[in-house]
Design a protein around this motif. Structure first.
Motif, PDB file in Angstrom:
ATOM      1  N   TRP A   1      -8.356  -5.317   2.646  1.00  0.00           N
ATOM      2  CA  TRP A   1      -6.916  -5.550   2.504  1.00  0.00           C
ATOM      3  C   TRP A   1      -6.466  -6.361   3.848  1.00  0.00           C
ATOM      4  CZ3 TRP A   1      -5.359  -5.112  -1.958  1.00  0.00           C
ATOM      5  CH2 TRP A   1      -6.023  -4.220  -3.007  1.00  0.00           C
TER       6      TRP A   1
ATOM      7  N   TYR B   1       0.962  -1.258  -0.131  1.00  0.00           N
ATOM      8  CA  TYR B   1       0.039   0.181  -0.104  1.00  0.00           C
ATOM      9  C   TYR B   1       0.881   1.256   0.082  1.00  0.00           C
ATOM     10  CZ  TYR B   1      -3.936   2.963   1.656  1.00  0.00           C
ATOM     11  OH  TYR B   1      -4.712   3.819   1.815  1.00  0.00           O
TER      12      TYR B   1
ATOM     13  N   CYS C   1      -3.160   0.859   6.839  1.00  0.00           N
ATOM     14  CA  CYS C   1      -4.562   0.372   6.660  1.00  0.00           C
ATOM     15  C   CYS C   1      -5.018  -0.050   7.908  1.00  0.00           C
ATOM     16  CB  CYS C   1      -4.324  -0.699   5.627  1.00  0.00           C
ATOM     17  SG  CYS C   1      -5.671  -1.531   5.186  1.00  0.00           S
TER      18      CYS C   1
ATOM     19  N   TRP D   1      -2.531   0.436  -4.276  1.00  0.00           N
ATOM     20  CA  TRP D   1      -2.433  -0.785  -3.915  1.00  0.00           C
ATOM     21  C   TRP D   1      -1.687  -1.597  -5.245  1.00  0.00           C
ATOM     22  CZ3 TRP D   1      -2.932  -2.656   0.808  1.00  0.00           C
ATOM     23  CH2 TRP D   1      -3.700  -2.092   1.644  1.00  0.00           C
TER      24      TRP D   1
ATOM     25  N   CYS E   1     -10.370  -0.719   6.376  1.00  0.00           N
ATOM     26  CA  CYS E   1      -9.539  -0.872   5.212  1.00  0.00           C
ATOM     27  C   CYS E   1      -9.279  -2.516   5.316  1.00  0.00           C
ATOM     28  CB  CYS E   1      -8.268  -0.343   5.439  1.00  0.00           C
ATOM     29  SG  CYS E   1      -6.786  -0.732   4.419  1.00  0.00           S
TER      30      CYS E   1
END
Length: 191
Positions: free
Chosen positions: A119, A99, A111, A177, A115
């Motif tokens: 992810w 990221y 993150c 990403w 998030c």
């Protein structure tokens, strides 16, 4: 038999209420702790600066669907992909991502919250085995009492949209990403 005094019953009632309140607080704290350090990997903290530590030698777990749960051994490997180049996958063939908002030196993840539902951080507990990835580039960053795997300092994640081995559905998402290369860089392949 002595007749109980009203004062004693009030004290006993208060003791029972205080004990119940203490138990409720303990359960709530345990629930908060499991949310912050449990399978979802959510965090109430937006950014947690930490340092990398070398990873031991064993494989990385959690499938392509990714639960973020800790595996005793994890494997990371370099895989050739359509479109040229190679990306890093876990032992199940799930593509691993980095990221752009995270930082590599020192390793820092950003993150958190919602998030991590999309992810999933790659959490390790023991060692990491490698195939085609330089072991010296691997490390970990502390994440809510657990260790998130890093490559070239970048924290690694799985994408929930990758439901099978070799998929790159997260590549370029949000312009931030990217599948990670064996050197820790951004893969230039298209998803």
């Amino acid at each position: 038999m002595a007749t109980p005094k009203r004062g004693n019953s009030v004290i006993q009632h208060r003791i029972v209420l205080a004990s119940a309140a203490g138990l409720v607080c303990a359960f709530l704290l345990a629930a908060c702790d499991s949310m912050n350090g449990g399978a979802s990997g959510t965090s109430a903290v937006g950014v947690a600066p930490v340092t990398s530590a070398p990873a031991a030698s064993a494989p990385v777990g959690g499938g392509a669907s990714g639960s973020g749960q800790t595996a005793s051994t994890v494997t990371v490997r370099a895989e050739a992909v359509k479109g040229g180049g190679s990306v890093v996958t876990d032992g199940t063939g799930a593509t691993l991502y980095r990221y752009d908002r995270d930082r590599p030196h020192p390793s820092r993840w950003t993150c958190a919250g919602a998030c991590v539902k999309t992810w999933i951080p790659v959490i390790v507990s023991d060692s990491v085995q490698t195939v085609g990835v330089e072991k010296s580039l691997l490390g970990t960053v502390h994440r809510n009492g657990r260790k998130q795997l890093t490559l070239g300092g970048w924290p690694l994640y799985r994408y929930v949209g990758d439901t099978g081995a070799g998929q790159l559905n997260g590549q370029g998402k949000g312009g931030q990403w990217y599948a990670v290369t064996p050197a820790g860089g951004k893969a230039a392949v298209t998803g």
